[in-house]
Design a protein around this motif. Structure first.
Motif, PDB file in Angstrom:
ATOM      1  N   PHE A  98       0.844  -1.179   0.145  1.00 42.94           N
ATOM      2  CA  PHE A  98      -0.057   0.075   0.034  1.00 42.94           C
ATOM      3  C   PHE A  98       1.552   1.115  -0.190  1.00 42.94           C
ATOM      4  O   PHE A  98       0.438   2.311  -0.181  1.00 42.94           O
ATOM      5  CB  PHE A  98      -1.155   0.150   1.294  1.00 42.94           C
ATOM      6  CG  PHE A  98      -0.153   0.777   2.427  1.00 42.94           C
ATOM      7  CD1 PHE A  98       0.434   0.322   3.602  1.00 42.94           C
ATOM      8  CD2 PHE A  98      -0.646   1.703   2.968  1.00 42.94           C
ATOM      9  CE1 PHE A  98       0.459   0.896   4.395  1.00 42.94           C
ATOM     10  CE2 PHE A  98      -0.391   2.961   4.238  1.00 42.94           C
ATOM     11  CZ  PHE A  98       0.129   2.243   4.952  1.00 42.94           C
ATOM     12  N   LYS A  99       2.122   1.003   0.088  1.00 44.04           N
ATOM     13  CA  LYS A  99       3.043   2.264   0.406  1.00 44.04           C
ATOM     14  C   LYS A  99       3.704   3.093  -1.117  1.00 44.04           C
ATOM     15  O   LYS A  99       3.807   4.347  -1.023  1.00 44.04           O
ATOM     16  CB  LYS A  99       4.818   1.734   0.848  1.00 44.04           C
ATOM     17  CG  LYS A  99       4.276   1.404   2.721  1.00 44.04           C
ATOM     18  CD  LYS A  99       5.379   1.456   3.322  1.00 44.04           C
ATOM     19  CE  LYS A  99       4.995   1.691   4.755  1.00 44.04           C
ATOM     20  NZ  LYS A  99       4.360   0.366   5.256  1.00 44.04           N
ATOM     21  N   ASP A 104       9.530  -3.672   2.862  1.00 43.60           N
ATOM     22  CA  ASP A 104       9.102  -2.932   1.642  1.00 43.60           C
ATOM     23  C   ASP A 104       8.890  -1.698   1.494  1.00 43.60           C
ATOM     24  O   ASP A 104       8.706  -0.840   0.128  1.00 43.60           O
ATOM     25  CB  ASP A 104       7.465  -2.815   2.534  1.00 43.60           C
ATOM     26  CG  ASP A 104       6.805  -4.195   2.238  1.00 43.60           C
ATOM     27  OD1 ASP A 104       7.360  -5.071   1.254  1.00 43.60           O
ATOM     28  OD2 ASP A 104       5.412  -3.962   2.466  1.00 43.60           O
ATOM     29  N   THR A 112      -2.090  -1.557  11.405  1.00 49.18           N
ATOM     30  CA  THR A 112      -1.116  -0.189  11.862  1.00 49.18           C
ATOM     31  C   THR A 112       0.681  -0.703  12.297  1.00 49.18           C
ATOM     32  O   THR A 112       0.717  -1.567  13.042  1.00 49.18           O
ATOM     33  CB  THR A 112      -2.079   0.345  12.803  1.00 49.18           C
ATOM     34  OG1 THR A 112      -3.969   0.957  12.394  1.00 49.18           O
ATOM     35  CG2 THR A 112      -1.936   1.254  13.783  1.00 49.18           C
ATOM     36  N   GLY A 113       1.084   0.217  11.942  1.00 43.86           N
ATOM     37  CA  GLY A 113       2.095   0.125  12.449  1.00 43.86           C
ATOM     38  C   GLY A 113       3.030   1.596  13.250  1.00 43.86           C
ATOM     39  O   GLY A 113       2.554   2.109  14.645  1.00 43.86           O
ATOM     40  N   ASN A 114       2.526   1.984  12.267  1.00 44.87           N
ATOM     41  CA  ASN A 114       3.442   3.538  11.963  1.00 44.87           C
ATOM     42  C   ASN A 114       2.252   4.475  12.832  1.00 44.87           C
ATOM     43  O   ASN A 114       2.880   5.530  12.839  1.00 44.87           O
ATOM     44  CB  ASN A 114       4.440   4.282  11.341  1.00 44.87           C
ATOM     45  CG  ASN A 114       5.972   4.696  11.569  1.00 44.87           C
ATOM     46  OD1 ASN A 114       6.091   4.565  12.991  1.00 44.87           O
ATOM     47  ND2 ASN A 114       7.326   4.217  10.992  1.00 44.87           N
ATOM     48  N   PHE A 115       0.998   4.667  12.191  1.00 44.12           N
ATOM     49  CA  PHE A 115      -0.253   4.870  12.529  1.00 44.12           C
ATOM     50  C   PHE A 115       0.042   5.996  11.617  1.00 44.12           C
ATOM     51  O   PHE A 115      -0.915   7.572  11.581  1.00 44.12           O
ATOM     52  CB  PHE A 115      -0.195   5.521  13.935  1.00 44.12           C
ATOM     53  CG  PHE A 115      -1.287   6.058  14.304  1.00 44.12           C
ATOM     54  CD1 PHE A 115      -2.286   5.030  15.161  1.00 44.12           C
ATOM     55  CD2 PHE A 115      -1.698   7.582  14.588  1.00 44.12           C
ATOM     56  CE1 PHE A 115      -3.617   5.982  16.443  1.00 44.12           C
ATOM     57  CE2 PHE A 115      -2.877   7.807  15.188  1.00 44.12           C
ATOM     58  CZ  PHE A 115      -3.798   6.770  15.556  1.00 44.12           C
ATOM     59  N   GLY A 116       0.482   5.929  10.143  1.00 45.06           N
ATOM     60  CA  GLY A 116       0.188   6.748   9.170  1.00 45.06           C
ATOM     61  C   GLY A 116      -0.959   6.379   8.548  1.00 45.06           C
ATOM     62  O   GLY A 116      -1.434   7.446   8.319  1.00 45.06           O
ATOM     63  N   ASP A 117      -1.312   5.638   8.300  1.00 44.52           N
ATOM     64  CA  ASP A 117      -2.254   4.649   7.014  1.00 44.52           C
ATOM     65  C   ASP A 117      -3.564   6.031   8.247  1.00 44.52           C
ATOM     66  O   ASP A 117      -4.214   5.384   7.975  1.00 44.52           O
ATOM     67  CB  ASP A 117      -2.768   3.407   6.834  1.00 44.52           C
ATOM     68  CG  ASP A 117      -3.510   2.841   5.730  1.00 44.52           C
ATOM     69  OD1 ASP A 117      -4.162   4.016   5.077  1.00 44.52           O
ATOM     70  OD2 ASP A 117      -2.796   2.340   5.259  1.00 44.52           O
ATOM     71  N   SER A 131       5.739  -5.842   8.436  1.00 45.35           N
ATOM     72  CA  SER A 131       5.622  -3.711   9.067  1.00 45.35           C
ATOM     73  C   SER A 131       4.855  -3.208   9.635  1.00 45.35           C
ATOM     74  O   SER A 131       5.215  -2.319   9.789  1.00 45.35           O
ATOM     75  CB  SER A 131       5.446  -3.703   7.501  1.00 45.35           C
ATOM     76  OG  SER A 131       5.871  -4.402   5.782  1.00 45.35           O
ATOM     77  N   HIS A 165      -0.496  -9.111   7.450  1.00 40.77           N
ATOM     78  CA  HIS A 165      -0.685  -7.443   7.861  1.00 40.77           C
ATOM     79  C   HIS A 165      -2.615  -7.502   7.499  1.00 40.77           C
ATOM     80  O   HIS A 165      -3.314  -7.172   8.344  1.00 40.77           O
ATOM     81  CB  HIS A 165      -0.412  -6.627   7.116  1.00 40.77           C
ATOM     82  CG  HIS A 165       1.198  -6.880   6.995  1.00 40.77           C
ATOM     83  ND1 HIS A 165       1.787  -7.503   6.334  1.00 40.77           N
ATOM     84  CD2 HIS A 165       1.997  -6.240   7.460  1.00 40.77           C
ATOM     85  CE1 HIS A 165       3.118  -7.824   6.477  1.00 40.77           C
ATOM     86  NE2 HIS A 165       2.991  -7.116   7.510  1.00 40.77           N
ATOM     87  N   THR A 175      -3.077  -4.552   2.709  1.00 43.62           N
ATOM     88  CA  THR A 175      -1.719  -3.459   2.778  1.00 43.62           C
ATOM     89  C   THR A 175      -1.266  -4.089   1.886  1.00 43.62           C
ATOM     90  O   THR A 175      -0.146  -3.568   1.841  1.00 43.62           O
ATOM     91  CB  THR A 175      -1.376  -2.859   3.895  1.00 43.62           C
ATOM     92  OG1 THR A 175      -1.238  -4.162   5.206  1.00 43.62           O
ATOM     93  CG2 THR A 175      -2.761  -2.119   4.467  1.00 43.62           C
TER      94      THR A 175
HETATM   95  C1  LIG Z   1       3.811  -0.349   6.917  1.00 40.45           C
HETATM   96  C2  LIG Z   1       2.585  -1.314   6.402  1.00 40.45           C
HETATM   97  C3  LIG Z   1       1.817  -1.339   7.290  1.00 40.45           C
HETATM   98  C4  LIG Z   1       1.216   0.370   8.538  1.00 40.45           C
HETATM   99  O1  LIG Z   1       1.296   1.593   7.749  1.00 40.45           O
HETATM  100  P1  LIG Z   1       1.620   2.117   8.943  1.00 40.45           P
HETATM  101  O2  LIG Z   1       0.944   4.017   8.102  1.00 40.45           O
HETATM  102  O3  LIG Z   1       2.832   2.925   9.711  1.00 40.45           O
HETATM  103  O4  LIG Z   1       0.379   3.020  10.022  1.00 40.45           O
HETATM  104  C5  LIG Z   1       1.142  -2.479   7.223  1.00 40.45           C
HETATM  105  N1  LIG Z   1       0.834  -3.287   6.221  1.00 40.45           N
HETATM  106  C6  LIG Z   1       2.164  -3.181   5.558  1.00 40.45           C
HETATM  107  C7  LIG Z   1       2.217  -4.297   4.785  1.00 40.45           C
HETATM  108  C8  LIG Z   1       2.984  -1.822   5.477  1.00 40.45           C
HETATM  109  O5  LIG Z   1       3.774  -2.108   4.437  1.00 40.45           O
END
Ligand SMILES: *Cc1c(COP(=O)(O)O)cnc(C)c1O
Length: 469
Positions: free
Chosen positions: A111-112, A143, A254-259, A307, A386, A412
Motif C-alpha cells: 500500500f506504500k 517494503d 497499523t504500524g507507524n499510525f500513518g494510514d 511491517s 497484515h 495493505t
Molecule cells: C507500512 C505497512 C503497514 C503499516 O502502516 P502504517 O501507516 O505504518 O501504520 C501495514 N501493512 C503493510 C503491508 C505495510 O507495508
C-alpha cells in the motif's frame, strides 16, 4: 495552506517546504493549520469517478497554491496509471457487510505505493520549479525501500539511496530495489542489521555539512505528503459504498499510525466514518494505550506481519497534538518522557478523545493463521498476514455494530509478497502477478558496504549524479 509543527518551535511552512523537509526542525511533525471540509454533496459526487480525479479533489485543499490543479491532475494520473488495476484501489466483498479495500495493486504490491508514487512526482516537480536537487536516503527492513526506488526511478532532480541489511530481506523485496536500471536509484546492502541501517541514516542527517552538501531529504512515513495521499482511498471507498448516506467503518493494519491517521483526517474533513479500528499484531502498543491510558514501549517481537513490528508509532504524535487541542508544550513533554523513560501517560482529555475516535484489537500468531484459513474457506479469498490482523480486529471490535454500516478492511499488501507464510497457512504458494514476470530474472545491481558512516557517505557523494548548491 500553512503548516505548524506538533512541537511548536519550528517555523511555519507552506506545503512545498513541508514536502521537502519531512521532519520539522524542532523534531516535531507538520500538520495543516486547519482542516479543509467537504459538504455531503461533494462527497457523494466522488462515487464512480476515476481515482486520480478524486485524489485531486481531496489533495488540492492541502497544497493550496503550491501546485495548480492542472499540474496535480497530471501527477495523480501518472502516479495511479502505474497501478495494475483500473480502479487503483478496488473493493472486494467477502461477506454481507464486509469489504476488503485492496491497496496493493501498485508496482511493489504494497500500500506504500499509493502515497510514494505521488510523493515522488510532487517532489520532482517542486525541485524542477525551484531549480534544486535532492538526495533521498532511507533505511528499509523490506517494503518501504522498494516502494521508494520504484517511485523515484528516473526522476530528474532526485537521487535515491536505500540501505537494507545484507541477506535479511526476501528475494522479492531485494529484487524490487536492485533491478531498476535507472542511474538515479541505488540499493546498498549494509553488512549489518536493519537497526544499523537506520542508525546510519540518522547519522547522515546529523552530519550537517554532509546533509547540506548533498541536499539530504527523507520520505519516511512522517512526511506529511504521504499522509495526504492516503486520505483519498477513504473517500473513494466510502463513496463507492454509499457515503455520505451510508456510514462506513474501517479496520486498518497499523504500524507507524500513518494510514489510520489519514482515515482520522478524512473523518475531520466530513466523511461519515462510524468507527476506525486500530489493528495490531502482537506488537500492541496502541491497543494497550487505548486500554490503559499509558503509552509504553516494550521489546519488538518478530511476527508474520513485519511491517507492523514496531514499538514507536511515529505518527501517533500527530494525534496527540490534535486531540489535546494542539497543545505543543504537552506533546514536547510527552516525547521527552518517551525518550527518557520509554513511556508517558495520556492526559485525561486525550484519553477520553481516543476512546471516542478509535477502537482497537490485536491479533496473535494463532489468530492470524485461523483468520487466513477462515476467510479462504468462507469467501475463497486469500489475505496476507497484515490484512489478516485487520480482519481479526474488525471481527473483535465491530462485533456489535449496526448491520447497516459497511465494514471495510484495508488490505495493505499482496499475498505474493509473503509466499512462505501463505504456504505455511494454506498449503499454497501464491504467484506474483504477471506484470512482475521479469522481476525474478532481471539483472541486479547493488553495492555491498561496511556498516561504516564514512564509507556510506563517500558512496552517496560519489554516486549522486550532480550536486548543486
Ligand atoms: C507500512 C505497512 C503497514 C503499516 O502502516 P502504517 O501507516 O505504518 O501504520 C501495514 N501493512 C503493510 C503491508 C505495510 O507495508
Amino acid at each position: 495552506m500553512e503548516y505548524v509543527s506538533t512541537r511548536g518551535e519550528a517555523p511555519i511552512l507552506d506545503f512545498e517546504d513541508v514536502l521537502l523537509a519531512g521532519l520539522a526542525r524542532d523534531g516535531g511533525l507538520y500538520l495543516p493549520a486547519r482542516w479543509p471540509t467537504f459538504e455531503p454533496d461533494k462527497i457523494a459526487s466522488f462515487a464512480g469517478r476515476p481515482f486520480a480525479d478524486v485524489a485531486v479533489e481531496v489533495i488540492h485543499p492541502f497544497v493550496g497554491n503550491s501546485l495548480g490543479r492542472e499540474a496535480l491532475g497530471e501527477m495523480t494520473r501518472e502516479a495511479y496509471g502505474s497501478f495494475g488495476h483500473k480502479a487503483v484501489t478496488p473493493l472486494v466483498q467477502i461477506d454481507t457487510n464486509r469489504f476488503i479495500l485492496e491497496l496493493f495493486h501498485g508496482p511493489t504490491l504494497a500500500f506504500k505505493d499509493v502515497a510514494m508514487q505521488l510523493l515522488a512526482r510532487m517532489m520532482d516537480h517542486v525541485l524542477q520549479k525551484r531549480g534544486g536537487r535532492a538526495t533521498i536516503v532511507g533505511a528499509t527492513s523490506g517494503d518501504t525501500g522498494g516502494a521508494a526506488i520504484e517511485a523515484f526511478r528516473g526522476a530528474s532532480n532526485v537521487d535515491v539511496f536505500v540501505l537494507f541489511p545484507e541477506g535479511r530481506v526476501s528475494d522479492v523485496q531485494r529484487r524490487m530495489m536492485t533491478t531498476p536500471p535507472e542511474a538515479n536509484v541505488h540499493a546498498i546492502a549494509v553488512r549489518g542489521t536493519f537497526d544499523d541501517c537506520q542508525a546510519q541514516v540518522k547519522a547522515m542527517f546529523n552530519n550537517h555539512a554532509f546533509r547540506d552538501r548533498v541536499q539530504l531529504s527523507g520520505v519516511n512515513s512522517i512526511n506529511w505528503a504521504r499522509i495526504v495521499a492516503q486520505i483519498t482511498y477513504y473517500f473513494v471507498a466510502a463513496a463507492a459504498l454509499g457515503a455520505p448516506h451510508r456510514r462506513v467503518s474501517f479496520s486498518v493494519p497499523t504500524g507507524n499510525f500513518g494510514d489510520i491517521f489519514a482515515g482520522y483526517v478524512a473523518k475531520k474533513m466530513g466523511l461519515p466514518i462510524e468507527h476506525l479500528v486500530i489493528a495490531s499484531n502482537e506488537n500492541d502498543i496502541l491497543p494497550r494505550t487505548l486500554d490503559t491510558g499509558a503509552y509504553e514501549m516494550r521489546e519488538v517481537m518478530a511476527t508474520t506481519s513485519p511491517s507492523m513490528d514496531i514499538q514507536i508509532s511515529s505518527n501517533f504524535e500527530r494525534y496527540l497534538f490534535e486531540a489535546s487541542g494542539r497543545d505543543a508544550d504537552g506533546v514536547r513533554r510527552q516525547m521527552d518522557a518517551l525518550k527518557q523513560a520509554r513511556r508517558f501517560d495520556l492526559n485525561k482529555k486525550v484519553a477520553a478523545a481516543m476512546g471516542g475516535d478509535f477502537l482497537a484489537a490485536s491479533a496473535g500468531a494463532a489468530d492470524v493463521v485461523s483468520t487466513v484459513r477462515r476467510v479462504m474457506s468462507e469467501a475463497q479469498y486469500l489475505v496476507e498476514p497484515h490484512t489478516a490482523c485487520g480482519v481479526h480486529a474488525a471481527d473483535q471490535a465491530l462485533a456489535g455494530q449496526d448491520r447497516d454500516i459497511a465494514e471495510v478492511v484495508l488490505a495493505t499488501a499482496h499475498p505474493a509478497k509473503f509466499p512462505d507464510a501463505m504456504e505455511d497457512f494454506t498449503g499454497q504458494r501464491p504467484a506474483l502477478p504477471k506484470r512482475l514476470d521479469a522481476l525474478m530474472s532481471d539483472p541486479e545491481r547493488f553495492a555491498v558496504l561496511d556498516n561504516d558512516q564514512a564509507v556510506i557517505e563517500a558512496f552517496v557523494e560519489e554516486n549522486a549524479r550532480k550536486i548543486t548548491g
